[in-house]
Design an enzyme around this catalytic site. Structure first.
Site, PDB file in Angstrom:
ATOM      1  N   ASP A 425       4.021   5.528   3.656  1.00 52.83           N
ATOM      2  CA  ASP A 425       2.689   4.166   2.667  1.00 52.83           C
ATOM      3  C   ASP A 425       1.510   5.279   1.774  1.00 52.83           C
ATOM      4  OD1 ASP A 425       1.303   1.473   0.622  1.00 52.83           O
ATOM      5  OD2 ASP A 425      -0.071   2.301   2.933  1.00 52.83           O
ATOM      6  N   ASP A 866      -0.598   1.345   6.511  1.00 58.86           N
ATOM      7  CA  ASP A 866      -1.613  -0.047   7.474  1.00 58.86           C
ATOM      8  C   ASP A 866      -2.262  -1.076   7.082  1.00 58.86           C
ATOM      9  OD1 ASP A 866      -2.679   0.932   5.111  1.00 58.86           O
ATOM     10  OD2 ASP A 866      -4.726   0.484   4.806  1.00 58.86           O
ATOM     11  N   ASP A 870       3.266  -3.202   5.090  1.00 62.69           N
ATOM     12  CA  ASP A 870       4.320  -1.709   5.289  1.00 62.69           C
ATOM     13  C   ASP A 870       4.987  -2.536   6.922  1.00 62.69           C
ATOM     14  OD1 ASP A 870       3.331  -0.242   3.518  1.00 62.69           O
ATOM     15  OD2 ASP A 870       0.837  -0.038   4.544  1.00 62.69           O
TER      16      ASP A 870
END
Length: 1212
Positions: A425, A866, A870
């Protein structure tokens, strides 16, 4: 920010032209017509009790990411254990041990299996409990819920029900999917940060229906009732269809009124909302997948080895049973002492086939030591201890947050050392969502002396490389160094200001008035202070203002303006007030600028403009936006600084900075009034083309601009991100970035962390903007296919070996690229590119891309993120890593490993991953070696004794072999072994490639260890038979009996396998020395104690060591001879390999042993440079490209200077 004051004085919606549009009046009169299935949900607002019974009973707000619960633990955990092939075999063997055909007692077979299975299940239970406790941290968060009579009381998230009315305060997360009813702003808008869902840092504007604006305080909900009819739970984050039935009217609902779980309320005092979807029905949880059951590559391959060994077991058992059947048929009738047939019919010359079958079962159990039952429990124990070391690693402890690394499952430790592709990410993982104003170009002059993190790290790396190449001196070395490291960031005496890292005395403290173009500078500062939608907040302690901005960029611009002396201090419905200070000693002057229009930023427009009127009555359009957009709108007389500004923008881009261009335009009053009439007509128009009309009218004004300059903002990467990416790239890992953010932002971050660089050829795959929305799906797909095909051909035809390609693709295009008939073509293109960036992707697309890479390449993938968006890719990847940041815990709860910052991934993989892979691989190979060496001696002895089924070893010997006598050294190998130290792992990242290439657990190595075990078994058996068979054993002339031979053979096995593991180890501590010595000594201690027991217990082993073995020299000599003979081939092999075909770690071990790293630093640095995998991303690739460029420049200079020098020489 006082709620009443904001609500009374400011209608925020008036600031927006494009971002906060109410539906035209016509459409609000027409509720959505639901047709077909998928629209059955009915929500009774403020009546949650109605949702406690069917048919309106919906799921609770309790969420769980655990693999097991109380009911499913036993069946699922047992299934997990018996997925292991060896455990199925031992279960069958345990069942058969209850029959008369078993050569061992039932207890000796059932107890080890129960112990192994029980220990493994206990470990699973503990890890699942930790996941449960983290779930409860989220479930126990509090939010204010309407409890009746207009009273709101705090309740845990898990107790929220559909229909509840919630009051969410500023900076709180939304606990469920809500319908926005009203906010602390009078017109019912609020700002939402969706970074946790889609990765975007810009705030989203949400707006309630006008009909619910009157619900503006707690008491107004006393009698509130309404019904929401809407779509059923689904994973689409950006769509919502529903109707609100309120006060006998029906109003349509759309996504602009929906507040999604795990997004955060920002810049708004509070909001009221009613729960529509709760718990696992919420859209973010619908995007999550069930906690998968992951197995490491080594564990899967271990099953194949078990199949090989089981095949060997069946083969020798068939040989044994066939031999027994033949012996029973032909020879047993003459063996009168056998009294055939026996009472149980196990050997009957009349039914030799049946006797052979019974013996087959006996043999399958007898030779079961070929398949080590203690292997799994030893691996479980080793992995738990490895996970403990990961958790306790002080180098992965984040002091700022007090968060250590955590191995949430220990099943995948070795998989960390086999990763091929990392899918990351962006927001919150690579970046910390903080922008710093660093440089600017004003009137063609660059300002800002500080270097970006990219420049600093690249300069440092280049200096190190030059030193390693011996180019620290000389003209060329100096020139390269001078050209490269030209803007060092020195320690500043200034106080650190968040969002402002600018350093240049020419602009600070009012010095800008002495610059050549003070008028241009004044315009630049005013654009920063006026062109925004932020709200100022006065800090009463310091007297300065901080800003609630929609994006971090905007906040950084306002902080910069404040530091330059242009402090935005107040906003009303129609004016913006700025305190301007021209000299540091001068009192600030508060100036009022009337805000006439605001043309806000959208991803399509890529610019923002404000039209203001200053105190002199002059009307100005102030504009900021992407340089490509602004430059296209410049007037002919507005391009005075274009060439210089373009050069500066390219330099800033090379330094990894995010850039915007600033421009302005003076407007005559008559021109403005005529334009504003057209603008208001477009703004108040009714119809589907309203947005298009507004865009056309805005374009009419936003042209003929005059360029002022450009800004360069550093999107602060998390500490050490760029260095970590560089190290991972040197380790040979491929890195993909999957983000919900827009393409421009993702590209900027790509430059910042060196996934992209100047000179890298960017392949942008996107839907052709010329294609109309009503174009057929086939036409769009054909267009994308053509783009992918052309890009693949371009890469194949590229002849420059240093050429690098970057693939950039957006979410809409990715939808087509992931379809079955196109996905492999897309993957092949992506694999050929040095870096891949996927923008505007949904959580589900992240998971699909991860699955494509995992299944398409067949290699190990790691996903790191995080946020809740995700979770899908973290669960889909072979290894999921969660960043335990400030944005919630969803990613961590779904992950296999959690770390506090991205930079710790370097140590997690390059150090712990490398170690764990080699430890587990060597440990398993050694396990199979020692069990083959031991187990085959049983087969040889049975063949030697007429396939009788008789074991040469006492039952207690066999029970202790794997449990005590050989288990502790192999556990020490799995826990403490290091081929090189952690510092060396980080200095020589290419060592990591031993894992992805599977050098220590390929079939060549596995069969090599099996062959070593076969050789060892032959030596142990036949040398002992030769030594003891035909000669006197004791001084009295007695020959050795079966117990003596078996004990001597067993002693040789203990010595041989323990000496073998000593030769295998590279890293010794007192623990390894102690455990190897303990294993050998423990055998003698057991032998003495066992022999001292009564003959009823010890049987033929009564005093065997004290009276029979210890006094005889031949016993000690045979032990020494057999041990040396068993280990000599391995010693010869590793000696030959280290001398003539050394592996990378062998070379490093030799250098460290002879201390060449201290005595010859140049050689050590040169070896470090060689130990980098050839990469086209990261700082190293950027530095290499820079050095090539500088060398080309030097060559050109040399070629120009050489004729001049020759000419001067001839003149002399």
């Amino acid at each position: 920010m006082a709620h009443g004051r904001i609500r009374a004085k400011l209608k925020r919606s008036s600031l927006y032209t494009f971002g906060c549009i109410r539906p035209p009046r016509e459409s609000t009169d027409e509720p959505h017509q639901f047709r077909g299935p998928g629209f059955s949900r009915n929500v009774c607002c403020n009546q949650p009790q109605l949702h406690q019974k069917k048919p309106l009973k919906y799921c609770s707000n309790y969420i769980s990411t655990t693999k097991y619960n109380v009911i499913t633990f036993l069946p699922k955990a047992l299934f997990e254990q018996f997925r292991r092939v060896a455990n199925v075999y031992f279960l069958l063997a345990a069942v058969l041990s209850l029959t008369p055909v078993s050569p061992f007692s039932a207890y000796s077979m059932i107890a080890p299996l129960a112990f192994v299975i029980g220990l493994s299940m206990a470990k699973e239970a503990v890890e699942n409990w930790h996941r449960f406790m983290q779930d409860m941290k989220v479930n126990m968060r509090k939010v204010n819920v309407h409890s009746g009579d207009g009273v709101f009381t705090p309740k845990p998230w898990m107790n929220i029900r559909v229909g509840d009315v919630l009051k969410v305060e500023k900076d709180q997360f939304f606990p469920a999917d809500l319908l926005l009813l009203s906010s602390s702003y009078e017109d019912g808008i609020c700002y939402v940060e969706t970074m946790n869902l889609d990765g975007e840092t810009n705030l989203k504007v949400k707006r309630s229906l006008e009909v619910t604006l009157t619900l503006d305080d707690d008491t107004s909900f006393k009698d509130f009732r309404g019904t929401i009819k809407c779509e059923d739970p689904n994973p689409n984050l950006y769509t919502f269809v529903g109707n609100l039935e309120y006060e006998r009217q029906t109003y349509p609902l759309d996504p602009s009124q929906i507040l999604l779980r795990d997004s955060k309320l920002r810049n708004t005092g509070h909001v009221y909302g009613v729960v529509i979807f709760s718990g696992h029905d919420s859209k973010v949880m619908q995007n999550a997948t069930k906690s998968p059951s992951k197995r490491s590559t080594i564990e899967k391959q271990m099953d194949k080895i078990i199949y090989v060994l089981f095949t060997l077991l069946v083969l020798i058992s068939l040989i044994s049973s066939t031999g027994f059947a033949i012996k029973t048929k032909t020879q047993m009738p003459s063996w009168w002492y056998m009294q055939a047939p026996d009472d149980e019919g196990l050997f009957d010359p009349q039914h030799a086939g049946a006797s052979g079958f019974y013996h087959l079962v006996t043999a399958l159990i007898l030779y079961g030591y070929l398949i080590p039952i203690s292997l799994y429990v030893s691996i479980e124990l080793v992995k738990v201890l490895q996970a403990l070391f990961i958790n306790q690693d002080i180098h992965m402890y984040d002091e700022e947050s007090g968060t250590p690394a955590q191995a949430r499952t220990s099943n995948l430790n070795e998989e960390l050392g086999m990763v091929d592709t990392i899918l990351s990410d962006k927001t919150g993982t690579l970046t910390c969502n903080q922008m710093d104003f660093l440089k600017c170009s004003i009137g063609g002059t660059p300002y800002g002396m500080r270097s970006s993190e990219v420049e600093l790290a690249a300069a440092s790396q280049m200096a190190m490389d030059l030193e390693g190449n011996g180019q620290t001196g000389g003209q060329h070395g100096s020139e390269i160094e001078m050209e490269t490291i030209n803007t060092p960031r020195e320690e500043s005496s200034q106080i650190c200001i968040k969002g402002f890292s600018f350093e240049d005395s020419r602009l600070m403290n009012g010095n800008w008035v002495r610059e050549p173009n003070p008028d241009v500078l004044l315009l630049f500062f005013r654009i920063l202070a006026l062109c925004h939608t932020a709200i100022p907040e006065l800090n009463e302690e310091t007297g300065s203002y901080s800003y609630e901005a929609e994006s971090p960029d905007e906040g950084a611009f306002l902080v910069a303006a404040r530091e330059f002396g242009f402090e935005f201090c107040r906003r009303t419905q129609s004016s913006i007030f700025v305190r301007e200070r021209y000299h540091s000693s001068q009192e600030p002057i508060e100036r009022e600028f009337k805000l006439l229009n605001l043309l806000d930023f959208t991803s399509k427009r890529k610019r923002m403009s404000v039209i203001v009127q200053d105190e002199d009555g002059e009307i100005l359009l102030l504009c900021k936006g992407a340089d490509s957009i602004i430059f296209d709108r410049l007037a002919k007389n507005g391009r005075a600084f274009e060439e210089a500004t373009t050069k500066h923008l390219n330099d800033y881009g090379e330094a990894g900075l995010r850039t915007l261009a600033l421009a302005y335009k003076r407007i005559e009053e008559s021109e403005y009034l005529a334009w504003n009439d057209e603008f208001m007509k477009a703004k108040t128009s009714i119809g589907g083309d309203r947005d298009a009309m507004l865009e056309i009218v805005s374009d009419m004004m936003e042209k003929d601009l005059i360029l002022v300059g450009a800004t360069a903002v550093e999107d602060k990467l998390q500490q050490g991100v760029a260095q970590c990416i560089d190290k991972l790239a040197q380790a040979g890992l491929k890195i993909w970035v999957l983000t919900g953010d827009k393409m421009e932002t993702a590209i900027n971050i790509g430059f910042a962390c060196s996934l992209l660089r100047q000179g890298m050829k960017q392949i942008c795959i996107s839907m052709n903007i010329d294609m109309l929305p009503n174009d057929s799906k086939k036409a769009v797909k054909d267009n994308i296919t053509t783009q992918i095909t052309k890009a693949s051909q371009m890469i194949k035809l590229e002849r420059d070996p240093h050429a690098a390609f970057a693939l950039i693709i957006d979410g809409k295009t990715l939808t087509y690229a992931l379809e079955d008939d196109l996905k492999h073509q897309f993957l092949n293109l992506a694999v050929d590119c040095a870096s891949v960036i996927c923008c505007r992707v949904s959580p589900r697309q992240k998971a699909l891309v991860t699955r494509l890479v995992k299944e398409g390449t067949g290699k190990t993938t790691l996903a790191i993120g995080d946020g809740a968006n995700d979770v899908g890719m973290i669960q889909e990847a072979d290894i999921g890593v969660g960043i335990s940041g400030v944005e919630g815990m969803q990613a961590v709860m779904a992950s296999d490993f959690s770390i506090a910052q991205f930079r710790f991934l370097e140590r997690l993989l390059v150090v712990h991953g490398h170690w764990c892979y080699k430890r587990i691989a060597q440990m398993i190979c050694y396990f199979f070696y020692k069990n083959i060496a031991f187990g085959l001696t049983l087969f040889y002895f049975e063949a030697f004794t007429g396939f009788s089924g008789q074991s040469v070893y006492d039952d207690w010997y066999m029970l202790l072999f794997n449990v005590v006598l050989t288990s502790l050294p192999v556990i020490a190998l799995g826990v403490f072994e290091q081929d090189v130290s952690s510092e060396i792992c980080l200095q020589f990242p290419a060592l990591y490639q031993q894992g992805p290439r599977n050098l220590f657990f390929d079939w060549y190595r596995i069969f090599g260890w099996m062959g070593n075990g076969l050789y060892c078994s032959l030596i142990v058996f036949f040398l002992n038979i030769i030594i003891f068979y035909d000669q006197a054993f004791r001084a009295g002339g007695q020959t050795a009996d079966m117990t003596v031979v078996g004990t001597a053979m067993f002693t040789c096995v203990i010595y041989a396998v323990n000496c073998q593991i000593a030769l295998t180890m590279s890293h010794f501590t007192w623990i390894q020395h102690f455990l190897i010595g303990f294993s050998i000594i423990a055998w003698y201690v057991f032998l003495i104690l066992y022999g001292m027991m009564s003959p009823e217990l010890s049987g033929n082993a009564y005093k065997i060591f004290v009276e029979a073995l210890a006094p005889t020299p031949i016993f000690w000599l045979s032990t020494l001879l057999v041990t040396v003979a068993c280990n000599l081939p391995y010693l010869a092999h590793i000696s030959f390999q280290r001398s003539f075909n050394p592996m990378d770690h062998h070379v490093i071990q030799e250098i460290k042993y002879y201390k060449k790293d201290v005595e010859d630093r140049h050689m050590w640095t040169r070896e470090r440079s060689k130990a980098r995998q050839e990469t086209k991303i990261g700082f190293s690739a950027r530095v290499d490209a820079k050095i090539r460029h500088l060398r080309q420049m030097l060559q050109k200079k040399s070629s120009v200077l050489s004729p001049r020098v020759a000419l001067a020489a001839t003149r002399e």
